[in-house]
Design a protein around this motif. Structure first.
Motif, PDB file in Angstrom:
ATOM      1  N   GLU A 113     -14.329  -2.784  -6.625  1.00 58.77           N
ATOM      2  CA  GLU A 113     -13.590  -1.530  -6.760  1.00 58.77           C
ATOM      3  C   GLU A 113     -12.521  -1.707  -7.823  1.00 58.77           C
ATOM      4  OE1 GLU A 113     -11.972  -0.466  -2.915  1.00 58.77           O
ATOM      5  OE2 GLU A 113     -13.910  -0.788  -1.930  1.00 58.77           O
ATOM      6  N   GLU A 114     -12.074  -0.565  -8.387  1.00 55.60           N
ATOM      7  CA  GLU A 114     -11.007  -0.656  -9.379  1.00 55.60           C
ATOM      8  C   GLU A 114      -9.744  -0.011  -8.817  1.00 55.60           C
ATOM      9  OE1 GLU A 114     -12.199  -0.410 -13.315  1.00 55.60           O
ATOM     10  OE2 GLU A 114     -10.252   0.234 -14.085  1.00 55.60           O
ATOM     11  N   PHE A 115      -8.642  -0.743  -8.872  1.00 55.22           N
ATOM     12  CA  PHE A 115      -7.362  -0.210  -8.383  1.00 55.22           C
ATOM     13  C   PHE A 115      -6.488   0.102  -9.587  1.00 55.22           C
ATOM     14  CE2 PHE A 115      -6.684  -1.925  -3.788  1.00 55.22           C
ATOM     15  CZ  PHE A 115      -7.969  -1.529  -3.449  1.00 55.22           C
ATOM     16  N   ASP A 116      -6.006   1.360  -9.681  1.00 49.20           N
ATOM     17  CA  ASP A 116      -5.076   1.663 -10.774  1.00 49.20           C
ATOM     18  C   ASP A 116      -3.648   1.347 -10.311  1.00 49.20           C
ATOM     19  OD1 ASP A 116      -4.293   3.735  -9.158  1.00 49.20           O
ATOM     20  OD2 ASP A 116      -5.180   5.314 -10.403  1.00 49.20           O
ATOM     21  N   HIS A 117      -2.714   1.641 -11.183  1.00 51.73           N
ATOM     22  CA  HIS A 117      -1.308   1.294 -10.933  1.00 51.73           C
ATOM     23  C   HIS A 117      -0.816   1.886  -9.612  1.00 51.73           C
ATOM     24  CE1 HIS A 117       2.943   0.796 -11.709  1.00 51.73           C
ATOM     25  NE2 HIS A 117       2.670   0.100 -12.810  1.00 51.73           N
ATOM     26  N   GLU A 118      -1.075   3.176  -9.436  1.00 50.16           N
ATOM     27  CA  GLU A 118      -0.555   3.873  -8.248  1.00 50.16           C
ATOM     28  C   GLU A 118      -1.124   3.265  -6.962  1.00 50.16           C
ATOM     29  OE1 GLU A 118      -0.456   8.388  -6.536  1.00 50.16           O
ATOM     30  OE2 GLU A 118      -1.256   8.031  -8.542  1.00 50.16           O
ATOM     31  N   HIS A 119      -2.425   2.972  -7.018  1.00 43.87           N
ATOM     32  CA  HIS A 119      -3.137   2.426  -5.863  1.00 43.87           C
ATOM     33  C   HIS A 119      -2.543   1.077  -5.414  1.00 43.87           C
ATOM     34  CE1 HIS A 119      -7.402   2.573  -4.024  1.00 43.87           C
ATOM     35  NE2 HIS A 119      -6.582   1.953  -3.207  1.00 43.87           N
ATOM     36  N   CYS A 120      -1.948   0.352  -6.350  1.00 41.54           N
ATOM     37  CA  CYS A 120      -1.431  -0.992  -6.017  1.00 41.54           C
ATOM     38  C   CYS A 120      -0.085  -0.938  -5.305  1.00 41.54           C
ATOM     39  CB  CYS A 120      -1.302  -1.844  -7.288  1.00 41.54           C
ATOM     40  SG  CYS A 120      -2.897  -2.290  -7.960  1.00 41.54           S
ATOM     41  N   ARG A 121       0.593   0.216  -5.348  1.00 36.10           N
ATOM     42  CA  ARG A 121       1.886   0.410  -4.664  1.00 36.10           C
ATOM     43  C   ARG A 121       2.848  -0.758  -4.870  1.00 36.10           C
ATOM     44  NH1 ARG A 121      -0.158   2.515   0.591  1.00 36.10           N
ATOM     45  NH2 ARG A 121      -1.673   4.042  -0.062  1.00 36.10           N
ATOM     46  N   PHE A 122       3.134  -1.012  -6.140  1.00 33.29           N
ATOM     47  CA  PHE A 122       4.029  -2.130  -6.447  1.00 33.29           C
ATOM     48  C   PHE A 122       5.458  -1.857  -5.996  1.00 33.29           C
ATOM     49  CE2 PHE A 122       0.861  -2.769  -9.974  1.00 33.29           C
ATOM     50  CZ  PHE A 122       0.359  -3.961  -9.483  1.00 33.29           C
ATOM     51  N   GLY A 123       6.117  -2.894  -5.518  1.00 35.35           N
ATOM     52  CA  GLY A 123       7.539  -2.836  -5.208  1.00 35.35           C
ATOM     53  C   GLY A 123       8.123  -4.187  -5.586  1.00 35.35           C
ATOM     54  N   TYR A 124       9.349  -4.447  -5.178  1.00 36.18           N
ATOM     55  CA  TYR A 124       9.983  -5.734  -5.480  1.00 36.18           C
ATOM     56  C   TYR A 124       9.250  -6.843  -4.707  1.00 36.18           C
ATOM     57  CZ  TYR A 124      13.288  -9.556  -4.795  1.00 36.18           C
ATOM     58  OH  TYR A 124      13.854 -10.803  -4.680  1.00 36.18           O
ATOM     59  N   ARG A 125       8.553  -7.697  -5.424  1.00 37.82           N
ATOM     60  CA  ARG A 125       7.737  -8.792  -4.876  1.00 37.82           C
ATOM     61  C   ARG A 125       6.755  -8.271  -3.808  1.00 37.82           C
ATOM     62  NH1 ARG A 125      10.003 -10.313  -8.649  1.00 37.82           N
ATOM     63  NH2 ARG A 125      11.269 -12.173  -8.910  1.00 37.82           N
ATOM     64  N   GLU A 126       6.239  -7.091  -4.065  1.00 35.56           N
ATOM     65  CA  GLU A 126       5.365  -6.422  -3.086  1.00 35.56           C
ATOM     66  C   GLU A 126       4.230  -5.692  -3.772  1.00 35.56           C
ATOM     67  OE1 GLU A 126       4.947  -6.230  -0.027  1.00 35.56           O
ATOM     68  OE2 GLU A 126       6.773  -7.016   0.885  1.00 35.56           O
ATOM     69  N   SER A 127       3.153  -5.491  -3.051  1.00 33.54           N
ATOM     70  CA  SER A 127       2.058  -4.630  -3.488  1.00 33.54           C
ATOM     71  C   SER A 127       1.206  -4.339  -2.262  1.00 33.54           C
ATOM     72  CB  SER A 127       1.198  -5.326  -4.538  1.00 33.54           C
ATOM     73  OG  SER A 127       0.401  -6.307  -3.890  1.00 33.54           O
TER      74      SER A 127
END
Ligand SMILES: Cc1cc2nc3c(=O)[nH]c(=O)nc-3n(C[C@H](O)[C@H](O)[C@H](O)COP(=O)(O)OP(=O)(O)OC[C@H]3O[C@@H](n4cnc5c(N)ncnc54)[C@H](O)[C@@H]3O)c2cc1C
Length: 339
Positions: free
Chosen positions: A152-166
């Motif tokens: 599957e391909e995950f885009d930026h939004e899908h990864c839900r990045f935060g401070y040392r988080e995803s």
């Protein structure tokens, strides 16, 4: 497929602690990976994926299958005069990948020079340093869904990045393996990030007034080498704890007692350097048994004698958490993945 039994992981974790895997295999291609995962004998066991082993603490043997991801390769696609997409397979070493990009004069990752580990792990905790995180240049990643074995391909939004988080550290934990990561980098209009005081000071030292992206990388490498212990010489996993963020109201209360507390307001919360809290509790440079807090950077716990067990490191970290809670009422969270 070469699967080893009762395999030592000592050389596969930068803490250098002894632990063994019931089964271990190095994986060099997606085909190999899916073949192993389809094996019904493998399916009976828990799985653990390893990159460079620089953000993991083994507190016990792993009674399952450890797969070390060694998928290699980098490709690029020029988008326009100023932008390029660069895709790296999961098993490429992060710092070598950054240097590859810098050699091509591709900008965006230079502040992240010399972070240990592999490219495939970089989205896990949205690695960051010196004012940059991978989320700033990340475009997408390909993952293998462990339930369906579909890519599957995950885009930026899908990864839900935060401070040392995803997503990969939270709801997606244990559900996906990251296979490759794509970044969008600059080819000429580079954004030079020098807002970190230490970078400015080092550029001054080097006598550089108008830094290139390569100069920034050099400055970051110099700073990191001067203050972070090299895992090849003394076992560690970098920052052991995250910098805590607390609500403004809570911060103002604790600040009345500790007016000198460094703080970085960010919207509704205030970030406090965990290293400062640990140092104030008297842990900086302190050794107990085989484990210590590093003398230059309290946030980094080290395998001081080379003979520490993961359990000793974990127990040492628990004592630190307890004393910070007792003194400041602030709870530290471990950044390192504990097994
Ligand atoms: C000296 C030192 C300095 C450091 N400085 C920094 C820093 O400045 N900033 C920063 O953010 N981090 C830093 N780190 C932490 C570490 O380098 C990063 O977290 C790095 O991304 C870990 O990569 P790795 O491949 O070694 O991960 P590993 O330790 O191999 O794995 C970490 C976790 O990810 C999982 N995992 C590994 N690969 C995959 C994959 N492909 N798909 C899914 N899950 C996977 C593992 O199961 C484990 O839970 C530092 C570490 C050290 C030792």
């Amino acid at each position: 497929m070469n699967i080893q039994e009762n395999y030592s992981l000592k050389n596969y974790n930068t803490f250098g602690v002894e632990a063994s895997a019931k089964y271990f295999s190095e994986v060099k291609s997606l085909d190999q990976l899916t073949q192993i995962l389809r094996n019904t004998s493998v399916q009976k066991f828990d799985l653990l994926f390893l990159g460079g082993g620089s953000n993991i603490l083994f507190t016990q043997d792993f009674n399952g299958v450890v797969l070390q991801l060694n998928l290699k390769g980098v490709s690029e696609r020029i988008l326009n005069d100023n932008e390029v997409l660069v895709t790296s397979q999961a098993g490429e070493n992060w710092h070598e990948f950054v240097q590859f990009c810098l050699n091509k004069n591709y900008g965006g990752l230079e502040n992240l020079s010399l972070i240990p580990g592999n490219v495939g792990t970089s989205p896990m905790q949205n690695i960051g340093a010196y004012g940059t995180e991978i989320k700033d240049t990340f475009v997408s990643c390909k993952v293998l869904n462990l339930e369906t074995l579909n890519v599957e391909e995950f885009d930026h939004e899908h990864c839900r990045f935060g401070y040392r988080e995803s997503i990969f550290k939270r709801e997606g934990k244990g559900k996906y393996v990251i296979l490759e990561v794509t970044f969008k980098l600059t080819r000429k209009d580079h954004v030079i990030k020098t807002e970190y005081g230490a970078i400015k000071a080092e550029l001054n030292n080097l006598g550089i007034e108008n830094p290139t992206i390569q100069d920034i990388s050099k400055a970051v490498i110099n700073i990191r080498q001067s203050k972070l212990p090299d895992p090849k010489l003394i076992g560690n996993a970098g920052s052991f704890f995250k910098n805590p963020s607390i609500p403004i109201k809570e911060f103002l209360e604790v600040q009345t007692k500790y007016p000198q507390m460094p703080n970085y307001p960010n919207g509704e919360v205030v970030k406090i350097p965990a290293g400062w809290l640990i140092e104030q509790c008297g842990w900086k440079g302190k050794q107990m048994g085989n484990v210590a807090s590093h003398e230059l950077q309290a946030l980094v716990l080290v395998n001081k004698t080379g003979f520490a067990t993961g359990k000793e490191v974990f127990d040492f970290s628990t004592k630190i958490i307890e004393s910070v809670t007792e003194k400041f009422g602030i709870d530290l969270e471990r950044e390192v993945n504990v097994i």
